[in-house]
Design an enzyme around this catalytic site. Structure first.
Site, PDB file in Angstrom:
ATOM      1  N   ASP A   1     -35.291 -56.396 -21.910  1.00  0.00           N
ATOM      2  CA  ASP A   1     -35.524 -57.344 -20.807  1.00  0.00           C
ATOM      3  C   ASP A   1     -34.264 -58.144 -20.479  1.00  0.00           C
ATOM      4  O   ASP A   1     -34.164 -58.754 -19.414  1.00  0.00           O
ATOM      5  CB  ASP A   1     -36.693 -58.292 -21.128  1.00  0.00           C
ATOM      6  CG  ASP A   1     -36.523 -59.122 -22.390  1.00  0.00           C
ATOM      7  OD1 ASP A   1     -35.469 -59.010 -23.056  1.00  0.00           O
ATOM      8  OD2 ASP A   1     -37.455 -59.884 -22.723  1.00  0.00           O
ATOM      9  N   GLU A   2     -33.286 -58.134 -21.413  1.00  0.00           N
ATOM     10  CA  GLU A   2     -32.087 -58.959 -21.190  1.00  0.00           C
ATOM     11  C   GLU A   2     -31.262 -58.466 -20.009  1.00  0.00           C
ATOM     12  O   GLU A   2     -30.421 -59.205 -19.483  1.00  0.00           O
ATOM     13  CB  GLU A   2     -31.246 -59.037 -22.464  1.00  0.00           C
ATOM     14  CG  GLU A   2     -32.072 -59.579 -23.615  1.00  0.00           C
ATOM     15  CD  GLU A   2     -31.291 -60.035 -24.829  1.00  0.00           C
ATOM     16  OE1 GLU A   2     -30.111 -60.358 -24.700  1.00  0.00           O
ATOM     17  OE2 GLU A   2     -31.902 -60.093 -25.909  1.00  0.00           O
TER      18      GLU A   2
HETATM   19  P1  TYD Z   1     -31.782 -63.329 -31.135  1.00  0.00           P
HETATM   20  O1  TYD Z   1     -32.688 -62.970 -32.251  1.00  0.00           O
HETATM   21  O2  TYD Z   1     -30.306 -63.247 -31.364  1.00  0.00           O
HETATM   22  O3  TYD Z   1     -32.223 -62.423 -29.887  1.00  0.00           O
HETATM   23  P2  TYD Z   1     -31.729 -62.492 -28.344  1.00  0.00           P
HETATM   24  O4  TYD Z   1     -30.525 -63.320 -28.254  1.00  0.00           O
HETATM   25  O5  TYD Z   1     -31.428 -61.054 -28.091  1.00  0.00           O
HETATM   26  O6  TYD Z   1     -32.893 -63.037 -27.566  1.00  0.00           O
HETATM   27  O7  TYD Z   1     -32.104 -64.801 -30.667  1.00  0.00           O
HETATM   28  C1  TYD Z   1     -33.387 -65.165 -30.220  1.00  0.00           C
HETATM   29  C2  TYD Z   1     -33.304 -66.584 -29.719  1.00  0.00           C
HETATM   30  O8  TYD Z   1     -32.993 -67.456 -30.820  1.00  0.00           O
HETATM   31  C3  TYD Z   1     -32.205 -66.799 -28.697  1.00  0.00           C
HETATM   32  O9  TYD Z   1     -32.654 -67.734 -27.709  1.00  0.00           O
HETATM   33  C4  TYD Z   1     -31.064 -67.409 -29.492  1.00  0.00           C
HETATM   34  C5  TYD Z   1     -31.793 -68.194 -30.579  1.00  0.00           C
HETATM   35  N1  TYD Z   1     -31.086 -68.309 -31.875  1.00  0.00           N
HETATM   36  C6  TYD Z   1     -30.875 -69.560 -32.452  1.00  0.00           C
HETATM   37  O10 TYD Z   1     -31.271 -70.600 -31.900  1.00  0.00           O
HETATM   38  N2  TYD Z   1     -30.239 -69.616 -33.650  1.00  0.00           N
HETATM   39  C7  TYD Z   1     -29.765 -68.517 -34.291  1.00  0.00           C
HETATM   40  O11 TYD Z   1     -29.136 -68.639 -35.377  1.00  0.00           O
HETATM   41  C8  TYD Z   1     -29.998 -67.240 -33.695  1.00  0.00           C
HETATM   42  C9  TYD Z   1     -29.510 -65.981 -34.344  1.00  0.00           C
HETATM   43  C10 TYD Z   1     -30.669 -67.180 -32.479  1.00  0.00           C
END
Ligand code: TYD
Ligand code: NAD
Length: 342
Positions: free
Chosen positions: A131-132
């Site tokens: 979806d990104e």
């Molecule tokens: P992530 O699991 O990296 O998936 P994506 O960026 O592909 O959606 O992150 C999910 C959400 O969590 C995203 O909004 C970023 C946030 N996040 C944090 O707040 N702290 C973290 O350490 C990480 C890895 C992600």
């Protein structure tokens, strides 16, 4: 040509390993070739329970290397009916620091597999996307398959680029191809750089929980098995040239997710640290999956609270799976990325 002969690229990753398990349980006679480079995110232990599955072959192979891909296919000596591409560089934060491998694997790797398929009569190519590619939403509405592609990160730009290549190969060369786009996956075997496993491991060891910005960003969580059921349905029943969204109908703010994890594991919400935001951090994702529901008869089955709770239990019970992978490469990235956010 055997009816269920499938090349799965990226089968040692999080979603790829669940997909192979589902494929073998749905079609025990399936012949599968797993092509995986075994990057830091690829882990043969994800398929340990299938080590003796008779129809499953493995080749360590870079999908961006056409000679390597061709020799792996020649050695397998089976004509694939399907090629399912789950091989990718997948972590947004890493793509901010080092975008090149994302372009190589996600764009050039997809191109290599498309070219391979162009030479195989009757093959169907399935591109597992995200979806990104649609970019970011405000508070209302959701993306459907006709929404414009407006990627924000090097990761999502590379995925949007590969989706474009798949569309072009379908239109130009008549390649039978399907694209799936799912929301954020969670479940066992996810590399602990992603939000949910990272927070589980940190909360269970009393480490700080780094939440980007104010934690109000929204993701729509889908259980990995629900996603794999969707990929399999699109592979078998999807329209040639079709695109299918798979959302989990479970929108949560990041802070809600982190609070649920902490409350279940230790109750120490004081471990939460709000840290400087990721650049170009998409605010909200949400998917309209009505096409998958009506054309494929698909719907997400796992309730988020139940799936999250089982996922937490899995990580707490399987330190033998995650301890060995928290090593050099991962620790180097973690220091570079989170060190800059202290
Ligand atoms: P992530 O699991 O990296 O998936 P994506 O960026 O592909 O959606 O992150 C999910 C959400 O969590 C995203 O909004 C970023 C946030 N996040 C944090 O707040 N702290 C973290 O350490 C990480 C890895 C992600
Ligand atoms: P992952 O990072 O866990 O696994 C990726 C796999 O690809 C690993 O096994 C790795 O070794 C392999 N790989 C990487 N580069 C390769 C190369 N050049 N050649 C061969 N193999 C290579 O990723 P995942 O979370 O399982 O994601 C799988 C697919 O699903 C990706 O295309 C991703 O964009 C997509 N997707 C993921 C999510 C999610 O939330 N995880 C959501 C939507 C879509």
């Amino acid at each position: 040509m055997s009816e269920m002969s499938v090349v799965v690229a990226g089968g040692c990753g999080f979603i790829g390993s669940h997909f192979i398990r589902l494929l073998l349980s749905a079609c025990p006679d399936a012949r599968i070739l797993n092509l995986d480079l075994l990057t830091y995110a690829g882990n043969p232990a994800n398929l340990a329970d299938l080590a003796t599955a008779p129809g499953l072959a493995f080749s360590r192979c870079d999908i961006a290397d056409p000679d390597a891909v061709r020799s792996a296919l020649t050695a397998w000596n089976v004509t694939p009916r399907y090629v399912v591409n789950l091989a990718a560089e997948t972590h947004v934060d890493r793509s901010v620091l080092e975008p090149e491998s994302f372009l190589r694997t996600n764009v050039l790797g997809t191109y290599t597999l498309l070219e391979l398929c162009r030479g195989i009569p009757g093959v169907r190519f399935v591109q597992v996307s995200t979806d990104e590619v649609y970019g970011s939403l405000g508070g209302a509405g959701c993306f459907n398959e006709d929404s414009p592609l407006l990627p924000s990160s090097p990761y999502s730009a590379s995925k949007a680029s590969s989706d474009m290549l798949v569309r072009a190969w379908h239109k130009t060369y008549g390649l039978d191809a399907v694209i799936t786009r799912s929301s954020n996956n969670y479940g066992p075997n996810q590399f602990p750089e992603k939000l949910i496993p990272l927070m589980i491991l940190h909360a269970s060891s009393g480490q700080e929980l780094p939440v980007y910005g104010d934690g109000s960003n929204v993701r729509d969580w889908i259980h990995v098995v629900d996603h794999c059921v969707g990929i399999l349905a699109a592979m078998r029943q999807g329209r040639a040239g079709g695109i299918y969204n798979f959302g989990g109908d479970s929108e949560r703010t990041n802070l809600q997710v982190v609070n649920s994890i902490v409350d279940r594991i230790c109750g120490h919400r004081d471990l939460i640290r709000f840290v400087p935001d990721r650049p170009a951090h998409d605010w909200r994702y949400a998917l309209d999956s009505s096409r998958a529901r009506s054309e494929l008869g698909w719907r997400p089955e796992v309730r988020f609270e139940q799936g999250l709770s089982e996922t937490i239990d899995w990580y707490l019970a399987n330190d033998a799976w995650w301890r060995p992978i928290l090593t050099g490469e991962y620790l180097r990235f973690r220091e570079q990325w989170y060190g800059a956010r202290r």
